[in-house]
Design an enzyme around this catalytic site. Structure first.
Site, PDB file in Angstrom:
ATOM      1  N   ARG A   1     -93.002 149.198  19.391  1.00  0.00           N
ATOM      2  CA  ARG A   1     -91.620 149.475  19.385  1.00  0.00           C
ATOM      3  C   ARG A   1     -90.492 148.480  19.589  1.00  0.00           C
ATOM      4  O   ARG A   1     -90.944 147.434  20.064  1.00  0.00           O
ATOM      5  CB  ARG A   1     -91.557 150.472  20.567  1.00  0.00           C
ATOM      6  CG  ARG A   1     -92.275 151.758  20.544  1.00  0.00           C
ATOM      7  CD  ARG A   1     -92.209 152.501  22.092  1.00  0.00           C
ATOM      8  NE  ARG A   1     -93.338 153.270  22.082  1.00  0.00           N
ATOM      9  CZ  ARG A   1     -93.241 154.293  23.441  1.00  0.00           C
ATOM     10  NH1 ARG A   1     -92.454 153.961  24.243  1.00  0.00           N
ATOM     11  NH2 ARG A   1     -94.296 154.965  23.573  1.00  0.00           N
TER      12      ARG A   1
ATOM     13  N   ARG B   1     -86.903 139.232  26.354  1.00  0.00           N
ATOM     14  CA  ARG B   1     -85.282 139.432  27.000  1.00  0.00           C
ATOM     15  C   ARG B   1     -85.228 138.792  28.196  1.00  0.00           C
ATOM     16  O   ARG B   1     -84.064 138.083  28.559  1.00  0.00           O
ATOM     17  CB  ARG B   1     -84.622 140.773  26.989  1.00  0.00           C
ATOM     18  CG  ARG B   1     -84.540 141.048  25.101  1.00  0.00           C
ATOM     19  CD  ARG B   1     -84.206 142.755  24.983  1.00  0.00           C
ATOM     20  NE  ARG B   1     -83.053 142.852  25.833  1.00  0.00           N
ATOM     21  CZ  ARG B   1     -82.994 144.316  26.147  1.00  0.00           C
ATOM     22  NH1 ARG B   1     -83.457 145.321  25.717  1.00  0.00           N
ATOM     23  NH2 ARG B   1     -81.803 144.702  26.673  1.00  0.00           N
TER      24      ARG B   1
ATOM     25  N   ASP C   1     -86.518 148.105  20.777  1.00  0.00           N
ATOM     26  CA  ASP C   1     -85.280 149.078  21.461  1.00  0.00           C
ATOM     27  C   ASP C   1     -84.193 149.021  20.626  1.00  0.00           C
ATOM     28  O   ASP C   1     -83.803 148.568  19.527  1.00  0.00           O
ATOM     29  CB  ASP C   1     -84.883 148.364  22.687  1.00  0.00           C
ATOM     30  CG  ASP C   1     -85.943 148.515  23.699  1.00  0.00           C
ATOM     31  OD1 ASP C   1     -87.138 149.429  23.770  1.00  0.00           O
ATOM     32  OD2 ASP C   1     -86.141 147.572  24.744  1.00  0.00           O
TER      33      ASP C   1
END
Length: 246
Positions: free
Chosen positions: A50, A197, A52
């Site tokens: 995935r 991140r 985001d």
């Protein structure tokens, strides 16, 4: 039954991420809709993982199984004619029946882009992390060395994640300047939710002087999210490449 591997690029700005979800625009749904139209039957794809909302991809990988007569090299052309402008199928190849985009992935490479300036650049707003603080680039570069190797990266995983095994290996972590940007390249055998991140945010905090270099080993060993730096925003993140067994 053919097994087709797709290499996909997308601008994540106007997507709610990769994975299909109710009442939201997603990359997976757009590709499945286009494939369903071409194949004239419902098609489901397996993504390598995935991304985001707001996160981009240069080399996302997906695969699907179907019987069809269209030459596989024509699939990108057919799909791109139906897909929106912010998605592009770069390549389609036939792969062995047992290939799975997610389960066969051996590692990934991510890129994170930081625009460090006092004045914002609206052309970069959706594609970089805009940081106005003065940053000590040499300290940030030195800090990258603490992350390389096998570690328990629980301190760098978003709170609330259900992942049990939080040990990962970072093979390469490089920070350099290019075209007014700070570019962080991370290559590893896998990454936890928001891990890149949070590492990027931690490096920015090191550059600002909020986190000291000597504290990084303690932060990593603590396995506590609150000890690490902030989570950098999604728009600076790019899934660059997914690695498979050669």
């Amino acid at each position: 039954m053919k097994n087709v591997k797709l290499t996909i690029q997308y601008d994540g700005t106007n997507f709610s991420g990769w994975q299909i979800q109710p009442n939201a625009r997603t990359v997976q749904e757009e590709i499945e809709k286009a494939l369903t139209k071409i194949m004239k039957k419902p098609i489901k794809i397996n993504g390598s993982g995935r991304t985001d909302a707001g996160v981009h991809a240069m080399g996302q990988i997906a695969n699907f199984y179907e019987e069809f007569t269209m030459p596989i090299e024509k699939i990108p052309i057919a799909l791109n004619a139906l897909l929106p402008q912010d998605i592009s199928i770069r390549e389609a190849v036939e792969v062995p029946r047992d290939f799975h985009a997610r389960y066969n992935a051996k590692g990934k490479k991510y890129i994170y882009k930081i625009y460090n300036n006092k004045i914002r650049n609206p052309l970069l707003f959706n594609y970089t992390y805009f940081v106005t603080y003065d940053l000590d680039l040499e300290k940030m570069k030195e800090a990258t060395n603490y992350f390389i190797g096998e570690h328990n990266f629980k301190s760098f995983m978003a709170s609330g994640s259900s992942i049990v095994n939080t040990v990962r290996t970072i093979h390469e972590l490089n920070l350099y300047e290019k075209d007014e940007l700070l570019i962080l390249e991370a290559k590893g055998n896998g990454f936890l939710y928001n891990m890149v991140r949070i590492i990027a945010g931690t490096l920015v905090d090191v550059g600002r002087g909020k986190i000291k270099l000597k504290d990084l080993p303690v932060i990593i060993k603590s396995c506590k999210r609150e000890k690490a730096g902030h989570t950098a925003p999604p728009q600076g993140l790019y899934l660059a490449k997914v690695f498979y067994q050669s």
